[in-house]
Design an enzyme around this catalytic site. Structure first.
Site, mmCIF file in Angstrom:
data_model
loop_
_atom_site.group_PDB
_atom_site.id
_atom_site.type_symbol
_atom_site.label_atom_id
_atom_site.label_comp_id
_atom_site.label_asym_id
_atom_site.label_seq_id
_atom_site.Cartn_x
_atom_site.Cartn_y
_atom_site.Cartn_z
ATOM 1 N N LYS A 138 29.136 88.671 31.581
ATOM 2 C CA LYS A 138 29.549 87.639 32.530
ATOM 3 C C LYS A 138 28.313 87.091 33.223
ATOM 4 O O LYS A 138 27.256 87.728 33.267
ATOM 5 C CB LYS A 138 30.559 88.180 33.548
ATOM 6 C CG LYS A 138 30.063 89.332 34.431
ATOM 7 C CD LYS A 138 29.266 88.869 35.647
ATOM 8 C CE LYS A 138 28.760 90.046 36.480
ATOM 9 N NZ LYS A 138 27.635 89.679 37.379
ATOM 10 N N SER A 166 20.353 95.170 29.691
ATOM 11 C CA SER A 166 20.607 95.940 30.906
ATOM 12 C C SER A 166 19.751 95.413 32.044
ATOM 13 O O SER A 166 18.759 94.726 31.830
ATOM 14 C CB SER A 166 20.279 97.423 30.659
ATOM 15 O OG SER A 166 21.074 97.941 29.617
ATOM 16 N N GLY A 190 21.955 91.463 35.503
ATOM 17 C CA GLY A 190 22.957 90.718 36.261
ATOM 18 C C GLY A 190 24.055 90.157 35.383
ATOM 19 O O GLY A 190 24.758 89.216 35.767
ATOM 20 N N ASP A 231 32.666 95.503 40.192
ATOM 21 C CA ASP A 231 33.037 94.382 39.339
ATOM 22 C C ASP A 231 33.799 94.807 38.082
ATOM 23 O O ASP A 231 34.246 93.947 37.316
ATOM 24 C CB ASP A 231 31.811 93.561 38.954
ATOM 25 C CG ASP A 231 30.784 94.368 38.160
ATOM 26 O OD1 ASP A 231 30.879 95.608 38.141
ATOM 27 O OD2 ASP A 231 29.866 93.752 37.564
#
Length: 281
Positions: free
Chosen positions: A8, A98, A101, A139
């Site tokens: 995302k 990784s 964000g 999240d």
């Protein structure tokens, strides 16, 4: 059984208040993009790896933690405490960078919960899956549905967007990941929370051409101050024709939105010096 957890991006990210518990309240829009890890789970036979509850094999991008600390293993252990799960073999291929964000670890963890539920007929509802996922990361519940979502709180309160972000339909997105790891804690320590004049939830429904002057990521200023290379990546995306460019989350991935496929320009520009991913939305 195999699943493909998606990445995302954050469309805007505003730090609006410091909380009494030391965390920060944010406003952001989570938007799924077609960049995927691969996650596969199989049942171990009785004579395979006796005494081990699981084995984990990783491929692709380096995973910088012990197996027991990997979120897919934590997801397995969480459900194994409550349900009669067998011993399993887990294969994780990391395509999502990784510390970028992009939510790769959170997406993997949630995919693991969903796969175990489906494969072993655990009967866990979507709401229960979201509850389990929230214990693995703020999240993580987003990835149960992985649809454009307005997130508030510490990034754990979700409001699905009632209309699509039509401005992005058919556009190309380029994600550039330099070899830089950003300390989220350090970035937060340099922020001064403030409420934006216009909420990102409203901005993303405007034409992409308007985003450059309206849609902001509050982490960019402090992070770019420490890592000017990231500011340079953003500027180069604009030079290559991006209509809008921004750092995702607290970094270090930078994405750009393009009308046309920018692959040739970007590959010529970076020539393998950074990870570059180009996808059509």
């Amino acid at each position: 059984m195999k699943k493909y957890p998606c990445a995302k991006i954050n469309l805007g990210l505003n730090i609006v208040a410091k909380r009494a518990d030391g965390y920060h309240d944010i406003e952001t829009v989570f938007y799924p993009i077609p960049l995927y890890d691969e996650l596969e789970v199989e049942t171990l036979n009785d004579d395979e790896y006796a005494g081990k509850a699981y084995i984990l094999a990783t491929e692709g991008n380096r995973v910088d933690c012990p197996d027991d600390d990997n979120l897919v293993v934590k997801a397995y252990k969480m459900l194994a405490e409550k349900y009669p799960l067998p011993r399993v073999s887990i294969r994780l291929k990391k395509n999502i960078p990784s510390q970028a964000g992009l939510g790769g670890g959170s997406s993997d963890a949630t995919a693991m919960l969903m796969m175990l539920n489906e494969k072993y007929n655990l009967g866990i509802s979507d709401n229960e899956l979201r509850s389990y996922a929230s214990k693995l990361g703020a999240d993580c519940p987003f990835f149960v549905d992985a649809k454009p979502t307005f997130a508030t709180g510490i990034g754990n309160i979700f409001e699905p967007l009632t209309s699509p972000i039509s401005a992005l339909e058919g556009k190309y997105i380029a994600v550039v990941k330099p070899d830089i790891a950003v300390s989220t804690r350090e970035a937060y320590s340099m922020l001064r929370p403030r409420k934006p004049d216009i909420c990102c939830k409203d901005i993303v429904h405007k034409p992409v051409e308007a985003w450059k002057d309206l849609l902001t990521n509050d982490f960019e200023q402090p992070v770019f101050g420490i890592y000017p290379e990231l500011a340079s990546v953003k500027q180069r995306l604009y030079c290559c024709g991006a209509t809008y460019a921004q750092m995702s989350g607290s970094g270090s991935a930078i994405f750009g939105i393009f009308d046309d496929n920018p692959s040739e320009k970007l590959n010529e520009l970076w020539q393998g010096k950074n990870d570059v991913f180009v996808m059509q939305l």
